[in-house]
Design an enzyme around this catalytic site. Structure first.
Site, PDB file in Angstrom:
ATOM      1  N   PRO B 107       0.864  -1.310   0.048  1.00  0.00           N
ATOM      2  CA  PRO B 107      -0.025  -0.076  -0.010  1.00  0.00           C
ATOM      3  C   PRO B 107       1.005   1.409   0.081  1.00  0.00           C
ATOM      4  O   PRO B 107       1.882   1.276   0.646  1.00  0.00           O
ATOM      5  CB  PRO B 107      -0.662   0.008   1.415  1.00  0.00           C
ATOM      6  CG  PRO B 107      -0.765  -1.599   1.637  1.00  0.00           C
ATOM      7  CD  PRO B 107       0.735  -1.799   1.106  1.00  0.00           C
ATOM      8  N   TYR B 108       0.181   2.232  -0.396  1.00  0.00           N
ATOM      9  CA  TYR B 108       0.984   3.603  -0.688  1.00  0.00           C
ATOM     10  C   TYR B 108       1.841   3.980   0.663  1.00  0.00           C
ATOM     11  O   TYR B 108       2.923   4.211   0.833  1.00  0.00           O
ATOM     12  CB  TYR B 108       0.005   4.690  -1.210  1.00  0.00           C
ATOM     13  CG  TYR B 108       0.728   6.051  -1.273  1.00  0.00           C
ATOM     14  CD1 TYR B 108       1.395   6.279  -2.480  1.00  0.00           C
ATOM     15  CD2 TYR B 108       0.329   6.938  -0.603  1.00  0.00           C
ATOM     16  CE1 TYR B 108       2.017   7.490  -2.723  1.00  0.00           C
ATOM     17  CE2 TYR B 108       0.801   8.274  -0.688  1.00  0.00           C
ATOM     18  CZ  TYR B 108       1.561   8.504  -1.673  1.00  0.00           C
ATOM     19  OH  TYR B 108       2.202   9.903  -1.963  1.00  0.00           O
ATOM     20  N   TYR B 109       0.631   4.001   1.671  1.00  0.00           N
ATOM     21  CA  TYR B 109       1.527   4.585   2.986  1.00  0.00           C
ATOM     22  C   TYR B 109       2.030   3.354   3.778  1.00  0.00           C
ATOM     23  O   TYR B 109       2.783   3.777   4.547  1.00  0.00           O
ATOM     24  CB  TYR B 109       0.039   5.247   3.816  1.00  0.00           C
ATOM     25  CG  TYR B 109      -0.122   6.434   3.380  1.00  0.00           C
ATOM     26  CD1 TYR B 109       0.461   7.533   3.610  1.00  0.00           C
ATOM     27  CD2 TYR B 109      -1.479   6.884   3.088  1.00  0.00           C
ATOM     28  CE1 TYR B 109       0.092   8.851   3.057  1.00  0.00           C
ATOM     29  CE2 TYR B 109      -1.831   8.144   2.525  1.00  0.00           C
ATOM     30  CZ  TYR B 109      -1.068   9.099   2.503  1.00  0.00           C
ATOM     31  OH  TYR B 109      -1.166  10.381   2.186  1.00  0.00           O
ATOM     32  N   ARG B 111       4.095   1.680   2.330  1.00  0.00           N
ATOM     33  CA  ARG B 111       5.740   2.208   1.795  1.00  0.00           C
ATOM     34  C   ARG B 111       6.372   3.357   2.750  1.00  0.00           C
ATOM     35  O   ARG B 111       7.459   3.303   2.936  1.00  0.00           O
ATOM     36  CB  ARG B 111       5.863   2.497   0.427  1.00  0.00           C
ATOM     37  CG  ARG B 111       5.702   1.364  -0.435  1.00  0.00           C
ATOM     38  CD  ARG B 111       5.992   1.546  -2.092  1.00  0.00           C
ATOM     39  NE  ARG B 111       4.819   2.313  -2.725  1.00  0.00           N
ATOM     40  CZ  ARG B 111       4.854   3.532  -3.118  1.00  0.00           C
ATOM     41  NH1 ARG B 111       5.964   4.440  -2.878  1.00  0.00           N
ATOM     42  NH2 ARG B 111       3.824   4.164  -3.732  1.00  0.00           N
ATOM     43  N   TRP B 112       5.585   4.391   2.886  1.00  0.00           N
ATOM     44  CA  TRP B 112       5.849   5.608   3.699  1.00  0.00           C
ATOM     45  C   TRP B 112       6.054   5.239   4.979  1.00  0.00           C
ATOM     46  O   TRP B 112       7.403   5.765   5.657  1.00  0.00           O
ATOM     47  CB  TRP B 112       4.557   6.510   3.807  1.00  0.00           C
ATOM     48  CG  TRP B 112       4.404   7.254   2.590  1.00  0.00           C
ATOM     49  CD1 TRP B 112       4.300   6.969   1.293  1.00  0.00           C
ATOM     50  CD2 TRP B 112       4.023   8.814   2.733  1.00  0.00           C
ATOM     51  NE1 TRP B 112       3.784   7.876   0.477  1.00  0.00           N
ATOM     52  CE2 TRP B 112       3.879   9.102   1.153  1.00  0.00           C
ATOM     53  CE3 TRP B 112       4.104   9.885   3.356  1.00  0.00           C
ATOM     54  CZ2 TRP B 112       3.793  10.447   0.700  1.00  0.00           C
ATOM     55  CZ3 TRP B 112       3.802  11.025   3.043  1.00  0.00           C
ATOM     56  CH2 TRP B 112       3.811  11.426   1.818  1.00  0.00           C
TER      57      TRP B 112
END
Lengths: 121, 145
Positions: B107-109, B111-112
């Site tokens: 998921p995008y976040y 990776r954050w």
């Protein structure tokens, strides 16, 4: 974390913003003019870059001279002591993709480069 | 010269698909003489530079934000205000350093969040041992595996 001071970047950007804090920090005026034809250089692309590979070797024209900032290749490791001019370059889609339909010959694409990626075409 | 570069670039965009994801390949840790220049560039390209790669059409859907995602976002912003990293360092760690499989799969976040943990270790703000012990402690506190 440049030069052991992990707040280096935060300090110079506070109250000004980024990239405004890098205004006037490049070596001189922009090397390219709006409307000038430029070719994207094919420099090595290991580890980090924001120069999209699909633009390399392609010719476009400078649409906007945007700002000064450290190049992404340097800033990605916190090096912010050298800046470059940034440009938005406009390409014809058919110059990027060989199979692009002739019916859309006027389609264009714009993307951003730091000065090191450009050479006169 | 430009024509050569354009041909190389267009071959590269096809070669990328052949080497990724690595789990689908037959050869692992190949001998150098089995790797062409073209394959080397495909292996070493930045995972976030996906423009022009062959892919199937992606259906556009509205993303529904999740609370943990917003907390990950705020955490990384606060870390920037504290000087732990700047935006470009974040992009490198969130989009490139983690490799293609994680870049495309997580998921995008997610990776954050992984990048936020990594920069604390890379920047010597804490040791990996401290991070591991903290994660273990929090997992036990919440009774999760």
């Amino acid at each position: 974390m440049a030069h052991g001071d992990r707040n280096h970047h935060a300090k110079i950007a506070t109250g000004k913003g980024d990239p405004q804090c890098f205004k006037g920090t490049s070596d001189g005026p922009p090397k390219f003019k709006v409307g000038q034809r430029v070719r994207i250089r094919n420099l090595p692309d290991i580890f980090y870059t924001r120069c999209q590979v699909y633009t390399r070797g392609a010719v476009g024209e400078v649409a906007v001279i945007t700002h000064e900032s450290p190049a992404p290749e340097d800033e990605a490791w916190g090096h912010v002591d050298k800046s470059e001019w940034f440009y938005i370059v406009r390409f014809k889609q058919k110059d990027l993709w060989p199979e692009y339909p002739a019916a859309f010959a006027n389609d264009t694409l714009q993307t951003e480069f730091s000065e090191r990626w450009l050479e006169p075409a | 010269m430009s024509t050569d570069t354009r041909e190389e670039v267009l071959r590269h965009l096809k070669a990328v698909v052949e080497v990724q994801p690595p789990v689908q390949q037959t050869g692992k840790a190949q001998y150098s003489w089995n790797i062409t220049h073209e394959q080397f560039r495909a292996y070493t390209r930045s995972p976030h530079d996906v423009g022009g790669e062959v892919d199937v059409p992606v259906e556009w859907t509205e993303e529904h934000g999740e609370a943990w995602g917003y907390r990950a976002y705020v955490t990384t912003e606060v870390m920037a205000w504290r000087g732990v990293w700047c935006a470009e360092e974040r992009r490198r760690m969130q989009n490139v350093d983690l490799g293609t499989s994680q870049y495309l799969g997580l998921p995008y976040y997610g990776r954050w969040l992984l990048a936020a943990a990594r920069v604390l270790v890379e920047g010597r703000h804490c040791t990996l041992t401290e991070l591991i012990n903290k994660i273990d402690e929090v997992k036990k506190r919440h009774g999760t595996r």
